[in-house]
Design a protein around this motif. Structure first.
Motif, short mmCIF file in Angstrom:
data_model
loop_
_atom_site.label_atom_id
_atom_site.label_comp_id
_atom_site.label_asym_id
_atom_site.label_seq_id
_atom_site.Cartn_x
_atom_site.Cartn_y
_atom_site.Cartn_z
N GLU A 1 6.80 9.94 6.07
CA GLU A 1 7.19 11.10 5.26
C GLU A 1 6.63 10.99 3.85
OE1 GLU A 1 11.53 12.18 7.27
OE2 GLU A 1 11.38 10.62 5.74
N SER A 2 6.71 9.81 3.28
CA SER A 2 6.19 9.61 1.93
C SER A 2 4.68 9.79 1.87
CB SER A 2 6.57 8.21 1.43
OG SER A 2 7.97 8.05 1.38
N ALA A 3 3.99 9.25 2.88
CA ALA A 3 2.53 9.35 2.91
C ALA A 3 2.08 10.80 3.05
CB ALA A 3 1.98 8.51 4.05
N VAL A 4 2.80 11.59 3.80
CA VAL A 4 2.46 13.01 3.96
C VAL A 4 2.62 13.74 2.62
CG1 VAL A 4 3.18 15.17 5.03
CG2 VAL A 4 2.92 13.12 6.42
N ILE A 5 3.68 13.42 1.88
CA ILE A 5 3.86 14.03 0.57
C ILE A 5 2.70 13.68 -0.35
CG2 ILE A 5 5.29 13.96 -1.52
CD1 ILE A 5 7.72 13.55 0.32
N LEU A 6 2.32 12.41 -0.37
CA LEU A 6 1.20 11.97 -1.20
C LEU A 6 -0.10 12.64 -0.76
CD1 LEU A 6 0.25 10.17 -3.50
CD2 LEU A 6 0.01 8.30 -1.83
N ALA A 7 -0.32 12.75 0.54
CA ALA A 7 -1.54 13.39 1.06
C ALA A 7 -1.61 14.85 0.65
CB ALA A 7 -1.60 13.26 2.58
N ASP A 8 -0.47 15.52 0.61
CA ASP A 8 -0.44 16.92 0.18
C ASP A 8 -0.92 17.05 -1.27
OD1 ASP A 8 0.47 17.78 2.63
OD2 ASP A 8 2.58 17.89 2.03
N TRP B 1 -5.44 18.60 -4.99
CA TRP B 1 -6.38 18.36 -6.09
C TRP B 1 -7.80 18.76 -5.70
CZ3 TRP B 1 -4.36 12.70 -6.94
CH2 TRP B 1 -3.08 12.75 -7.48
N ALA B 2 -8.20 18.41 -4.48
CA ALA B 2 -9.55 18.78 -4.02
C ALA B 2 -9.67 20.29 -3.86
CB ALA B 2 -9.87 18.06 -2.72
N GLU B 3 -8.65 20.92 -3.28
CA GLU B 3 -8.70 22.36 -3.05
C GLU B 3 -8.74 23.14 -4.37
OE1 GLU B 3 -5.27 22.96 -0.66
OE2 GLU B 3 -6.24 22.33 1.22
N ALA B 4 -8.08 22.62 -5.40
CA ALA B 4 -8.04 23.30 -6.70
C ALA B 4 -9.22 22.94 -7.59
CB ALA B 4 -6.73 22.96 -7.41
N MET C 1 -5.87 6.73 2.02
CA MET C 1 -5.49 5.89 3.16
C MET C 1 -4.18 5.18 2.83
SD MET C 1 -7.53 2.74 5.03
CE MET C 1 -8.57 3.79 6.05
N VAL C 2 -3.25 5.22 3.77
CA VAL C 2 -1.97 4.52 3.63
C VAL C 2 -1.76 3.69 4.87
CG1 VAL C 2 0.52 4.75 3.40
CG2 VAL C 2 -0.99 6.35 2.18
N LEU C 3 -1.42 2.41 4.69
CA LEU C 3 -1.14 1.51 5.79
C LEU C 3 0.22 0.86 5.57
CD1 LEU C 3 -4.41 0.76 4.81
CD2 LEU C 3 -4.31 0.01 7.19
N GLU C 4 0.93 0.62 6.65
CA GLU C 4 2.20 -0.10 6.62
C GLU C 4 2.13 -1.23 7.62
OE1 GLU C 4 6.94 0.94 6.62
OE2 GLU C 4 5.68 1.91 8.13
N ASP C 5 2.28 -2.46 7.10
CA ASP C 5 2.22 -3.65 7.95
C ASP C 5 0.97 -3.67 8.82
OD1 ASP C 5 3.23 -6.10 8.64
OD2 ASP C 5 4.49 -5.33 10.25
N GLY C 6 -0.16 -3.26 8.23
CA GLY C 6 -1.44 -3.28 8.91
C GLY C 6 -1.72 -2.10 9.81
N GLU C 7 -0.75 -1.20 9.98
CA GLU C 7 -0.93 -0.03 10.84
C GLU C 7 -1.25 1.21 10.00
OE1 GLU C 7 -0.94 -0.08 14.16
OE2 GLU C 7 -0.63 -2.26 14.07
N LEU C 8 -2.23 1.98 10.45
CA LEU C 8 -2.64 3.17 9.73
C LEU C 8 -1.54 4.24 9.81
CD1 LEU C 8 -5.04 4.45 8.17
CD2 LEU C 8 -5.78 5.42 10.35
N VAL C 9 -1.15 4.77 8.66
CA VAL C 9 -0.13 5.82 8.59
C VAL C 9 -0.77 7.17 8.31
CG1 VAL C 9 1.97 6.60 7.41
CG2 VAL C 9 1.58 4.15 7.79
N VAL C 10 -1.63 7.22 7.32
CA VAL C 10 -2.34 8.45 6.95
C VAL C 10 -3.75 8.09 6.53
CG1 VAL C 10 -2.55 10.23 5.15
CG2 VAL C 10 -0.37 9.89 6.27
N HIS C 11 -4.71 8.90 6.95
CA HIS C 11 -6.10 8.76 6.49
C HIS C 11 -6.72 10.15 6.48
CE1 HIS C 11 -10.32 6.73 6.95
NE2 HIS C 11 -10.12 7.24 5.73
N GLU C 12 -6.99 10.66 5.27
CA GLU C 12 -7.53 12.00 5.11
C GLU C 12 -8.66 12.00 4.08
OE1 GLU C 12 -4.74 15.00 4.11
OE2 GLU C 12 -3.47 14.68 5.88
N ALA C 13 -9.61 12.92 4.26
CA ALA C 13 -10.66 13.15 3.28
C ALA C 13 -10.76 14.65 3.04
CB ALA C 13 -12.00 12.60 3.76
N SER C 14 -10.89 15.05 1.78
CA SER C 14 -10.95 16.46 1.41
C SER C 14 -12.04 16.68 0.38
CB SER C 14 -9.61 16.93 0.82
OG SER C 14 -8.53 16.64 1.67
N GLY C 15 -12.66 17.85 0.40
CA GLY C 15 -13.63 18.20 -0.61
C GLY C 15 -15.03 17.76 -0.27
#
Length: 474
Positions: free
Chosen positions: A6-13, A18-21, A30-44
């Protein structure tokens, strides 16, 4: 407490917005927890002018995020008894064996208390033929402050450590970083010298800087480097100079989250890793790691990380086994500070990272328009402490307000009719200029430099002990 997802999604938003604006040209999270990928996005955009979209795991110039790798190699040399962190630099580099530089130690350089100002090289770095030549010249020149007397973030420290790595191993520092760190960590997308015909060159993102287009406060990003051009400094700088993907740097952070161990393989001892994550003499910087203000000796900090001046930043939260990385090549709007602030909010972290949140709320303000009268009220020469100490604010064609910083013209971006921020300049330091009802100007260096000057028209008083100067308009 929110889940990491949930936190990573908020940060990704936030990062996506920023890129869209257009607040960055492009950004990757990129956000990882205990070595597992949680969020990975690229924009712009990777290159806006060429219509090239930013792709995940493309390559970035991470600038000062090179410093922790240099420190890691120094720890390995110390553990092999090739050097001691309390050695003087002069013990390894003869050019430093003089009254000016002879007392500087490796530990002081790691903690950024060697006495060197940022960008204090005797001549521009690109004019030297090699890293060793630049470091030798600096040793002959000497620090600007007594070693150990003050905290000053400076590239000179890590550059000197890079030269010591080369001296002790007989190999270029960049080769040692590749063999000792990148290869064991499977960092196959990490490089330390750029050539336009390198097979990986096409994956490097173009680099942008924020500039002011007119006195009305209209600004934007301009491309100032792309992979069709050679790098400016012709050698590996050690204080910067690394090119890598966000996933590669995450592997390096996993090593440090593991206190020197990665996937069962130990690269440095746990004792070295813990020592590096303790605050230095002035409490704000470990050994090549940014630390929170609450960091204490003898215990792990709740977070650590580092940033790079082209916009990259990384944050590690040991207790939660959390790693968050934000990579952009959009320099000058200091959104890596905003990233730190937004990450702290999203993950409900206990407090700020010092260097990373100083300008965060400032850089989220909208730009404003200044009319001619408002600009004239600010233009002038301000004295503080005597005629040899002056700050000049002037107007150039198009209504652009500028000042001088370290011999360079610096554009001032209006955030209000009383507050200004730096547009961009090659030195990378931030500048804040404020004007209140009595026309006080506050001129400060960001990025951890403890410089602040308050300048009032009606007063001519030089304060002592607090590094605050007040003066009059000339």
């Amino acid at each position: 407490m929110r889940s990491t997802r949930e936190s990573a999604v908020i940060l990704a938003d936030h990062v996506r917005s920023w890129a869209e604006a257009g607040r960055v040209v492009g950004a990757e999270l990129m956000v990882l927890e205990d070595g597992e990928l949680v969020v990975h996005e690229a924009s712009g955009w990777s290159d806006r002018e060429r219509g090239r979209e930013l792709e995940k795991n493309s390559l970035y110039r991470v600038r000062s995020m090179t410093k922790p790798l240099v420190a890691t190699a120094i720890f390995k040399l110390a553990e092999a008894a090739e050097l001691d962190l309390d050695d003087t630099v002069a013990r390894h580099l003869p050019a430093w064996d003089n009254p000016r530089s002879g007392a500087v130690t490796l530990r002081q350089l790691l903690h950024q208390v060697g006495g060197f100002e940022q960008s204090a090289w005797p001549q521009p770095l690109a004019r030297y033929r090699s890293l060793r030549a630049a470091v030798d010249a600096m040793g002959e020149h000497g620090p600007q402050h007594p070693p150990g007397s003050t905290y000053r973030y400076s590239d000179i420290g890590s550059a000197t450590l890079g030269a010591i790595i080369a001296e002790r191993t007989g190999e270029p520092a960049e080769r040692i970083l590749s063999e000792w760190i990148c290869e064991p960590l499977e960092m196959r997308d990490s490089h330390f010298h750029f050539e336009v015909d390198a097979p990986w060159a096409a994956r490097v993102n173009s680099t942008y800087r924020w500039t002011v287009a007119s006195g009305r406060g209209v600004g934007g990003f301009e491309r100032y480097w792309d992979p069709s051009r050679a790098q400016v400094v012709p050698f590996f700088r050690a204080a910067g100079g690394m090119y890598c993907s966000i996933r590669d740097y995450a592997r390096f952070l996993e090593l440090w989250l593991g206190l020197g161990e990665w996937k069962g393989r130990r690269l440095i001892s746990e004792a070295s890793a813990r020592a590096a994550l303790e605050p230095g003499p002035f409490g704000r910087y470990g050994m090549s790691w940014d630390l929170p203000t609450t960091a204490r000796a003898g215990q792990l900090p709740w977070a650590f990380g580092h940033g790079g001046s082209d916009g990259t930043a990384a944050l590690v939260v040991p207790e939660r086994r959390l790693i968050a990385l934000y990579f952009t090549q959009s320099r000058g709007r200091d959104l890596m500070y905003c990233f730190a602030m937004r990450a702290g909010d999203a993950f409900e972290l206990p407090g700020p990272m010092p260097k990373w949140t100083e300008l965060a709320r400032e850089t989220e303000l909208e730009l404003v328009s200044l009319d001619a009268a408002q600009r004239r009220a600010i233009v002038g020469t301000y004295e503080f402490g005597g005629p040899d100490k002056r700050l000049e604010v002037f107007e150039v064609e198009g209504g652009v307000l500028q000042t001088w910083l370290r011999g360079e013209e610096v554009q001032l971006v209006p955030l209000s009719d009383r507050r200004f921020a730096l547009g961009w300049h090659r030195g990378g330091a931030g500048v804040e200029l404020r004007c209140d009802d009595d026309v006080r100007l506050v001129f400060g260096l960001a990025g951890g430099q403890a410089e602040l000057m308050e300048i009032r028209r009606e007063e001519d008083v030089l304060a002592t002990g607090t590094r605050v100067c007040r003066g009059s308009r000339g």
